[in-house]
Scaffold this active site. Structure first.
Site, PDB file in Angstrom:
ATOM      1  N   PRO A 270       0.817  -1.228   0.000  1.00  0.00           N
ATOM      2  CG  PRO A 270      -0.737  -1.559   1.668  1.00  0.00           C
ATOM      3  CD  PRO A 270       0.586  -2.049   1.180  1.00  0.00           C
ATOM      4  CD  GLU A 271       3.999   2.600  -3.800  1.00  0.00           C
ATOM      5  OE1 GLU A 271       4.167   3.718  -4.305  1.00  0.00           O
ATOM      6  OE2 GLU A 271       4.471   1.563  -4.302  1.00  0.00           O
TER       7      GLU A 271
END
Length: 279
Positions: A2-3
């Site tokens: 997850p960015e």
DNA sequence: GTTGCGTCCTGGACGC
DNA sequence: TGCGTCCAGGACGCAA
């Protein structure tokens, strides 16, 4: 992993599910990275916000529950009593909703729980009081989508280090929210070699434009799912089919047809075009 | 203060 | 089929 786009997608889905609801009970996997979840028990969620890759649940008393998803973290709201998942690292039992028509008005009922799942345990949780900072959150740069971040300010931030350009982006110091995937994509778009150690003002402006473009597209596509990432609804992102650079080593560059090259930079797999992105 | 490297952590891919 | 090895990478700690 997850960015910013993945965390923002999760935030948008969680907000209507959590705002106004009380965390009536909590459980945590017995590890210091996850036991802070217990400190949030009894609090009522009044805000669901994001700073870089951190998700922040306002607890109504000035404290924030800080959630970092690491590489394989995800959040979901599920009915209590469903079959156990060995990779759930924390969960919070939710009440039926607040009196202001937020969660209750949306028809949510008691018997649900917010679950934090993290297979590889790279994520972490914390409850911080006003003025307190948590790890990188306290020292990271402005959020990549913060309109207050200007081209000159970004350029000056990059001038503060002589590390490789991509290493700087991954450090979260000059700008927050960028990880390995979107760093490769933005550097490709801005035609900048990931191992460069300095940029001009013009190049910094182009990089900031590229970062915002790839991150915004990532949000619009619900994030990038390569393996683990799932939205709150359990769905895969759609951005992985639109990547121009990351993970395409050996395939032709979409600008010049030169085979993209893979190197290891700062212990991270890095893909770039040796012709478009000259050092 | 800055930089670079090792560590954590586990599922999946791959080779034998 | 089963086993061993390697790879993925965000954040943090530590040494230089």
């Amino acid at each position: 992993m997850p960015e910013l786009p993945e965390v923002e997608t999760i935030r948008r889905q969680l907000e209507p599910l959590l705002r106004g609801r009380r965390l009536v009970d909590a459980w945590a996997f017995p590890h210091p990275k996850f036991t802070p979840a217990l400190d949030a028990a009894g609090a009522t969620v009044d805000t669901v916000s994001r700073e870089g890759k951190y998700l922040l649940l306002g607890l109504g008393d000035g404290r924030d529950l800080v959630i970092h998803l690491g590489m394989t973290g995800s959040l979901r709201v599920r009915p209590q009593g469903e079959p156990g998942d060995p990779y759930v690292r924390a969960h919070w039992v939710l009440d039926g909703g607040g009196p202001d028509g937020t969660a209750a008005g949306a028809g949510h009922g008691a018997g649900e729980a917010l679950e934090y799942r993290d297979v590889r345990r790279f994520g972490r949780l914390a409850v911080v009081r006003p003025g307190e900072h948590h790890g990188t959150l306290g020292v990271q740069g402005p959020d990549a989508l913060d309109p207050a971040l200007t081209d000159p300010a970004f350029w000056r931030a990059l001038q503060g280090s002589r590390r490789a350009l991509k290493t700087q982006l991954l450090s979260q110091r000059p700008i927050a929210g960028v990880g390995n995937i979107y760093a490769d994509e933005a550097l490709w778009r801005a035609r900048l070699h990931p191992a460069r150690r300095s940029v001009t003002r013009t190049q910094a402006a182009a990089l900031l434009d590229a970062l915002r473009a790839v991150l915004t597209e990532g949000v619009e596509n619900g994030g990038t799912t390569l393996r683990d990432y799932r939205t709150v609804a359990g769905e895969r992102g759609r951005n992985q089919t639109r990547l121009d650079c990351y993970g395409r080593a050996g395939e032709p560059c979409r600008r010049c047809a030169t085979p993209l090259r893979r190197i290891v930079l700062d212990a991270r797999s890095t893909t770039f075009c040796p012709v478009c992105q000259r050092r």
